[in-house]
Design a protein around this motif. Structure first.
Motif, PDB file in Angstrom:
ATOM      1  N   PRO A  28       0.795  -1.229   0.000  1.00 48.81           N
ATOM      2  CA  PRO A  28       0.000   0.000   0.000  1.00 48.81           C
ATOM      3  C   PRO A  28       0.828   1.281   0.000  1.00 48.81           C
ATOM      4  O   PRO A  28       0.322   2.348  -0.384  1.00 48.81           O
ATOM      5  CB  PRO A  28      -0.821  -0.109   1.294  1.00 48.81           C
ATOM      6  N   ARG A  29       2.099   1.212   0.415  1.00 43.33           N
ATOM      7  CA  ARG A  29       2.938   2.403   0.438  1.00 43.33           C
ATOM      8  C   ARG A  29       3.735   2.594  -0.857  1.00 43.33           C
ATOM      9  O   ARG A  29       4.464   3.574  -0.989  1.00 43.33           O
ATOM     10  CB  ARG A  29       3.900   2.348   1.645  1.00 43.33           C
ATOM     11  N   GLU A  30       3.638   1.659  -1.776  1.00 45.77           N
ATOM     12  CA  GLU A  30       4.319   1.823  -3.057  1.00 45.77           C
ATOM     13  C   GLU A  30       3.689   2.984  -3.842  1.00 45.77           C
ATOM     14  O   GLU A  30       2.485   3.182  -3.822  1.00 45.77           O
ATOM     15  CB  GLU A  30       4.212   0.538  -3.884  1.00 45.77           C
ATOM     16  N   ASP A  31       4.536   3.716  -4.517  1.00 48.45           N
ATOM     17  CA  ASP A  31       4.081   4.861  -5.299  1.00 48.45           C
ATOM     18  C   ASP A  31       5.144   5.140  -6.355  1.00 48.45           C
ATOM     19  O   ASP A  31       6.327   5.254  -6.015  1.00 48.45           O
ATOM     20  CB  ASP A  31       3.918   6.082  -4.390  1.00 48.45           C
ATOM     21  N   PRO A  32       4.777   5.235  -7.644  1.00 45.14           N
ATOM     22  CA  PRO A  32       5.784   5.528  -8.669  1.00 45.14           C
ATOM     23  C   PRO A  32       6.621   6.767  -8.358  1.00 45.14           C
ATOM     24  O   PRO A  32       7.783   6.861  -8.776  1.00 45.14           O
ATOM     25  CB  PRO A  32       4.944   5.731  -9.933  1.00 45.14           C
ATOM     26  N   ALA A  33       6.068   7.715  -7.587  1.00 46.08           N
ATOM     27  CA  ALA A  33       6.822   8.918  -7.235  1.00 46.08           C
ATOM     28  C   ALA A  33       7.988   8.605  -6.313  1.00 46.08           C
ATOM     29  O   ALA A  33       8.945   9.380  -6.214  1.00 46.08           O
ATOM     30  CB  ALA A  33       5.897   9.941  -6.570  1.00 46.08           C
ATOM     31  N   LEU A  34       7.926   7.466  -5.609  1.00 48.94           N
ATOM     32  CA  LEU A  34       9.015   7.072  -4.715  1.00 48.94           C
ATOM     33  C   LEU A  34      10.194   6.468  -5.464  1.00 48.94           C
ATOM     34  O   LEU A  34      11.305   6.406  -4.930  1.00 48.94           O
ATOM     35  CB  LEU A  34       8.519   6.023  -3.711  1.00 48.94           C
ATOM     36  N   ALA A  35       9.943   5.980  -6.666  1.00 46.68           N
ATOM     37  CA  ALA A  35      10.902   5.112  -7.348  1.00 46.68           C
ATOM     38  C   ALA A  35      12.295   5.712  -7.470  1.00 46.68           C
ATOM     39  O   ALA A  35      13.287   4.993  -7.379  1.00 46.68           O
ATOM     40  CB  ALA A  35      10.373   4.733  -8.726  1.00 46.68           C
ATOM     41  N   HIS A  36      12.386   7.025  -7.679  1.00 39.15           N
ATOM     42  CA  HIS A  36      13.692   7.653  -7.845  1.00 39.15           C
ATOM     43  C   HIS A  36      13.883   8.834  -6.887  1.00 39.15           C
ATOM     44  O   HIS A  36      14.708   9.708  -7.133  1.00 39.15           O
ATOM     45  CB  HIS A  36      13.867   8.127  -9.294  1.00 39.15           C
ATOM     46  N   ASP A  37      13.117   8.835  -5.802  1.00 39.38           N
ATOM     47  CA  ASP A  37      13.229   9.891  -4.791  1.00 39.38           C
ATOM     48  C   ASP A  37      13.920   9.306  -3.564  1.00 39.38           C
ATOM     49  O   ASP A  37      13.284   8.649  -2.730  1.00 39.38           O
ATOM     50  CB  ASP A  37      11.834  10.418  -4.435  1.00 39.38           C
ATOM     51  N   VAL A  38      15.222   9.510  -3.453  1.00 42.85           N
ATOM     52  CA  VAL A  38      16.013   8.872  -2.403  1.00 42.85           C
ATOM     53  C   VAL A  38      15.539   9.273  -1.017  1.00 42.85           C
ATOM     54  O   VAL A  38      15.384   8.418  -0.130  1.00 42.85           O
ATOM     55  CB  VAL A  38      17.507   9.207  -2.586  1.00 42.85           C
ATOM     56  N   ALA A  39      15.284  10.564  -0.797  1.00 43.85           N
ATOM     57  CA  ALA A  39      14.891  11.029   0.527  1.00 43.85           C
ATOM     58  C   ALA A  39      13.531  10.478   0.935  1.00 43.85           C
ATOM     59  O   ALA A  39      13.339  10.020   2.070  1.00 43.85           O
ATOM     60  CB  ALA A  39      14.869  12.561   0.554  1.00 43.85           C
ATOM     61  N   ALA A  40      12.573  10.493   0.017  1.00 38.68           N
ATOM     62  CA  ALA A  40      11.236   9.982   0.330  1.00 38.68           C
ATOM     63  C   ALA A  40      11.275   8.486   0.573  1.00 38.68           C
ATOM     64  O   ALA A  40      10.584   7.964   1.456  1.00 38.68           O
ATOM     65  CB  ALA A  40      10.270  10.317  -0.811  1.00 38.68           C
ATOM     66  N   LEU A  41      12.093   7.782  -0.195  1.00 39.96           N
ATOM     67  CA  LEU A  41      12.229   6.338  -0.022  1.00 39.96           C
ATOM     68  C   LEU A  41      12.827   6.003   1.341  1.00 39.96           C
ATOM     69  O   LEU A  41      12.409   5.058   2.012  1.00 39.96           O
ATOM     70  CB  LEU A  41      13.083   5.767  -1.147  1.00 39.96           C
ATOM     71  N   ASP A  42      13.796   6.797   1.769  1.00 39.35           N
ATOM     72  CA  ASP A  42      14.384   6.596   3.097  1.00 39.35           C
ATOM     73  C   ASP A  42      13.332   6.769   4.191  1.00 39.35           C
ATOM     74  O   ASP A  42      13.290   6.003   5.162  1.00 39.35           O
ATOM     75  CB  ASP A  42      15.522   7.593   3.327  1.00 39.35           C
ATOM     76  N   ALA A  43      12.490   7.788   4.044  1.00 38.16           N
ATOM     77  CA  ALA A  43      11.472   8.056   5.063  1.00 38.16           C
ATOM     78  C   ALA A  43      10.477   6.903   5.162  1.00 38.16           C
ATOM     79  O   ALA A  43      10.120   6.463   6.265  1.00 38.16           O
ATOM     80  CB  ALA A  43      10.745   9.362   4.729  1.00 38.16           C
ATOM     81  N   VAL A  44      10.035   6.392   4.025  1.00 40.45           N
ATOM     82  CA  VAL A  44       9.096   5.271   4.027  1.00 40.45           C
ATOM     83  C   VAL A  44       9.758   4.019   4.596  1.00 40.45           C
ATOM     84  O   VAL A  44       9.146   3.270   5.359  1.00 40.45           O
ATOM     85  CB  VAL A  44       8.571   5.012   2.599  1.00 40.45           C
TER      86      VAL A  44
END
Length: 390
Positions: A28-44
């Motif tokens: 449920p937390r997957e989002d194409p916007a996360l795919a190449h956003d290092v900071a957002a990916l770290d937070a999730v």
């Protein structure tokens, strides 16, 4: 016998708990916007790791005394497959590369001081790391003997100079394990990324996604480190790198079997619902053949992985077997994902489902951890030199 039954029951329970975690929290937390956003990916990832700890599935690859589950390789196969169903599953369980194999190096070659400073924060998920080996031409790639990064003694320590790229996890990493050439041979160094002379040039864009820490380009210019930065013995860097690669390849295979399985499940659901020319896609023999071939590939993948895992658990060498597994699985999971895309048509190449990203993720697997062509060449040389039976 009782111990085996208890172990199997625990493995089944952990696998089911991991699947439930992935379905309930990771997907449920997957989002194409996360795919190449290092900071957002770290937070999730940080958020999910707290949930994984509460679920009792954190760090399946680590010994219990370090806060892990203490699973052997055979037991990990199912858990890592379930974690691999989601782009966020392995990072959530802190069993994703490059941190997972870096933990292996620090566990096996690290001094108590290095383990306290680097390994334990890594285990707790407080920091990230990277492994810096690959270099731009004419430096090391598939052929590590072309290593051009050098480390020279200076005073009581070392000075490193070199250029690395496609270093997964480099963006935001607290430290790097760097392979450099010394007068006594290739050697591993643990280098703090805040050290003067260590510079992250950029995050290199790539077709895959959800890579925690991206793929960085690094320059080392007169980067001075202490004598305590050497990881293991001087001149043993190649041996240590190889020792991490064999289990790392197997772990990749486990995770990507999960990813490809999910792609096919989505495609099967689509085929069972979608009608064309008066019948459902699932009733078309060509679609049925693609689904059947996918399940054949996945079954063969699981059997090969399990066999190699059992050899690792028995303390047997797996250089030959791990190369075969890596070649077969990397190509088989690609075929599975490719069939899923084909079954789904335009929907399969869109970002409306994860199938397109799964296929993009799986394509590079035939290159990293040793390209298929390299493994085939080394396998054949070994076969001819030893005249191994098929």
């Amino acid at each position: 016998m009782h111990a085996q039954i208890a172990g199997d029951a625990r493995e089944a329970g952990l696998r089911e708990a991991t699947r439930e975690f992935v379905e309930r929290h990771a997907i449920p937390r997957e989002d194409p916007a996360l795919a190449h956003d290092v900071a957002a990916l770290d937070a999730v990832t940080r958020e999910l790791r707290d949930l994984a700890r509460r679920a009792g599935i954190y760090a399946p690859q680590l010994p219990r005394e370090l806060g892990g589950l203490g699973l052997d390789w055979r037991q990990r196969a199912g858990v890592l497959e379930e974690a691999g169903r989601s782009f966020l599953g392995a990072p959530a369980l802190n069993c994703a590369p490059p941190d997972q194999p870096n933990m292996i190096n620090l566990l096996q070659q690290g001094t108590p001081a290095q383990q306290a400073r680097y390994l334990m924060p890594l285990v707790r998920g407080e920091i990230r790391s990277c492994f810096a080996m690959t270099e731009p031409a004419p430096g090391a790639g598939s052929d590590p003997s072309m290593l051009r990064t050098v480390a020279e003694r200076a005073g009581g320590g070392w000075v490193l100079n070199g250029h690395k790229w496609f270093i997964s996890g480099a963006v935001g990493a607290a430290f790097a394990i760097v392979l450099a050439q010394t007068a006594h041979g290739p050697t591993l160094f643990v280098v703090d990324t805040a050290q003067p002379g260590y510079r992250l040039v950029r995050n290199i864009g790539s077709m895959d996604g959800y890579q925690v820490g991206g793929h960085g380009e690094i320059v080392l210019e007169q980067c001075a480190v202490g004598a305590d930065a050497v990881l293991g013995e001087i001149g043993q860097g190649f041996a240590y790198a190889q020792a991490r690669l064999e289990p790392a390849r197997l772990s990749h295979c486990m995770r990507f079997i999960g990813r490809a399985s999910r792609a096919m499940e989505i495609a099967q659901h689509h085929a069972a619902q979608r009608e064309s020319f008066g019948q459902r896609l699932s009733e078309l023999q060509q679609v049925q053949a693609m689904v059947a071939d996918a399940h054949i590939d996945l079954h063969a993948c699981r059997l090969m992985v399990r066999d190699c895992a059992q050899r690792l658990d028995a303390g047997l060498p797996v250089k030959h077997e791990s190369a075969m597994v890596k070649v077969f699985v990397s190509e088989a999971v690609w075929r599975v994902a490719d069939r899923a895309v084909q079954i789904m048509g335009a929907l399969g190449v869109s970002d409306d489902t994860p199938v397109s990203m799964i296929q993009r993720e799986l394509r590079p697997f035939r290159i990293y951890d040793g390209a298929s062509e390299l493994h085939r060449a080394t396998l054949a040389r070994r076969i001819f030199s030893q005249q191994l039976r098929p």
